[in-house]
Scaffold this active site. Structure first.
Site, mmCIF file in Angstrom:
data_model
loop_
_atom_site.group_PDB
_atom_site.id
_atom_site.type_symbol
_atom_site.label_atom_id
_atom_site.label_comp_id
_atom_site.label_asym_id
_atom_site.label_seq_id
_atom_site.Cartn_x
_atom_site.Cartn_y
_atom_site.Cartn_z
ATOM 1 N N GLN A 1 9.077 28.991 2.270
ATOM 2 C CA GLN A 1 8.235 29.959 1.557
ATOM 3 C C GLN A 1 9.092 30.855 0.657
ATOM 4 O OE1 GLN A 1 4.987 30.585 1.144
ATOM 5 N NE2 GLN A 1 4.360 28.779 2.320
ATOM 6 N N SER A 2 9.870 30.244 -0.183
ATOM 7 C CA SER A 2 10.794 30.976 -1.046
ATOM 8 C C SER A 2 10.086 31.591 -2.248
ATOM 9 C CB SER A 2 11.900 30.032 -1.530
ATOM 10 O OG SER A 2 12.663 30.623 -2.564
ATOM 11 N N ASN A 3 10.167 32.911 -2.361
ATOM 12 C CA ASN A 3 9.661 33.590 -3.559
ATOM 13 C C ASN A 3 10.499 33.219 -4.783
ATOM 14 O OD1 ASN A 3 7.648 35.204 -2.174
ATOM 15 N ND2 ASN A 3 9.339 36.441 -1.388
ATOM 16 N N ALA B 1 12.071 30.401 -5.353
ATOM 17 C CA ALA B 1 11.733 29.054 -5.811
ATOM 18 C C ALA B 1 10.469 29.081 -6.662
ATOM 19 C CB ALA B 1 11.553 28.125 -4.613
#
Length: 356
Positions: free
Chosen positions: A96-98, A100
């Protein structure tokens, strides 16, 4: 272009230093992606609840794909990518990378392809966590993704993936996790300049700044900018992953590189870098009880959404320290919101107790 380090020494007035810093930043390639300046607002109801004067710097409102702090970094990183002739950008992060998600959006906006390596750092076997929230937006923005189990050397994996793409004829620009290198940190040097300019315009004295710190770029940029402008405002990073000693060292090392790149070598001292890692909980990306409480308080009292991974843990530290009287004599506190609320849709299970 070399810059005289004396241009950043504290003998200059705040206005002259701000203009000098702006000129230094102007020499770096920059692609304008963010809605700036982001708002600087009071939080009256939360202030009343915690009995401190709280304000918020709304970097959740940077605009690109629901906003967040990475957009500031990407303005400088994507400009480098364009200057290098890249037709693809590549980066890595947690599921859940912001970072990315915002990288995928920036690439879409600029007509580049984007490939993302996602590491499972939580072990969650949850459909929303693995396919909703940031992951959904990665794909909507046209990015390709590949997943890795936790514990991989993601820098090494990304270098391997980039080499494969280059062998196929692609011109790949690699962005480090979190966009955290000296180029990306320039975005938060600019934020420090912007924040102080707003405060000056509003005749607002800021006594402390608090924010979530992770891959180190946001805090490194902020501390470099604040020190270069001789702001004398304590900056506290609330850790989201690493132990305190490691976190502070990462920030300090990157701040030194950022200051050197900016032309203000040695302006940052080791004692300027402060992190509190008491609110990490069981690990990176794992929601905490205090973080969930922070999300609920900001939502119910101010209509502001936090994310469970970064901003909620930063806010949890802010809330707990305020309750303990840490800021009692420090006047006005600004909480820098790093964004990421779209991640809530990947963490619906963290709020199941509240729905019963």
């Amino acid at each position: 272009m070399s810059v005289d380090p004396s241009a950043c020494k504290p003998i200059l007035t705040a206005t002259i230093v701000q203009k000098s810093l702006a000129m230094h930043l102007a020499k770096f390639p920059r692609t304008h992606l963010a809605h700036l300046p982001t708002p600087l607002e009071p939080m009256p109801r939360l202030s009343k609840e915690l009995r401190v004067d709280l304000w918020i710097k709304r970097d959740d409102c940077t605009g690109l794909s629901t906003g967040g702090n990475k957009t500031r970094k990407l303005e400088f990183l994507m400009a480098e990518a364009e200057a290098s002739g890249a037709d693809m950008v590549m980066t890595q992060g947690a599921t859940q990378s912001n970072h990315a998600r915002q990288t995928a959006a920036a690439a879409a906006k600029l007509g580049m392809e984007c490939h993302i390596l996602l590491e499972d750092r939580t072990g969650y076997n949850n459909a929303n966590y693995n396919a909703n929230g940031n992951v959904l937006l990665d794909h909507l923005h046209g990015a390709s993704t590949e997943k890795f189990p936790g514990g991989h050397n993601m820098v090494e994996e990304m270098n391997k993936a980039a080499d494969k793409k280059r062998a196929d004829g692609r011109n790949v620009y690699v962005i480090p996790g979190g966009g955290s290198n000296a180029t990306g940190a320039l975005g938060y040097v600019n934020c420090a300049f912007e924040l102080l300019s707003q405060a000056n315009d509003m005749n607002l004295k800021i006594d402390s700044i608090v924010h979530a710190t992770g891959s180190s770029g946001t805090q490194a940029g902020l501390v470099t900018g604040l020190c270069a402008m001789n702001a004398n405002i304590p900056l506290l990073g609330i850790g989201t992953r690493a132990p305190q000693v490691k976190q502070e060292q990462m920030v300090y090392d990157l701040a030194l590189k950022t200051a050197e790149k900016l032309g203000c070598a040695e302006v940052v001292k080791r004692e300027d870098v402060i992190a509190n890692t008491d609110y990490v909980g069981e690990g990176y990306g794992l929601p905490t009880e205090s973080g969930v409480e922070a999300i609920e308080m900001f939502a119910a009292l101010e209509g502001i959404l936090l994310d469970p991974v970064y901003s909620a843990k930063g806010a949890a530290g802010l809330i707990d320290l305020a309750r303990k009287g840490h800021f009692a004599n420090d006047g006005r506190i600004v909480f820098l919101h790093t964004g990421g609320a779209v991640g809530l849709f990947g963490y619906d299970f963290a709020f199941e107790a509240q729905r019963k």
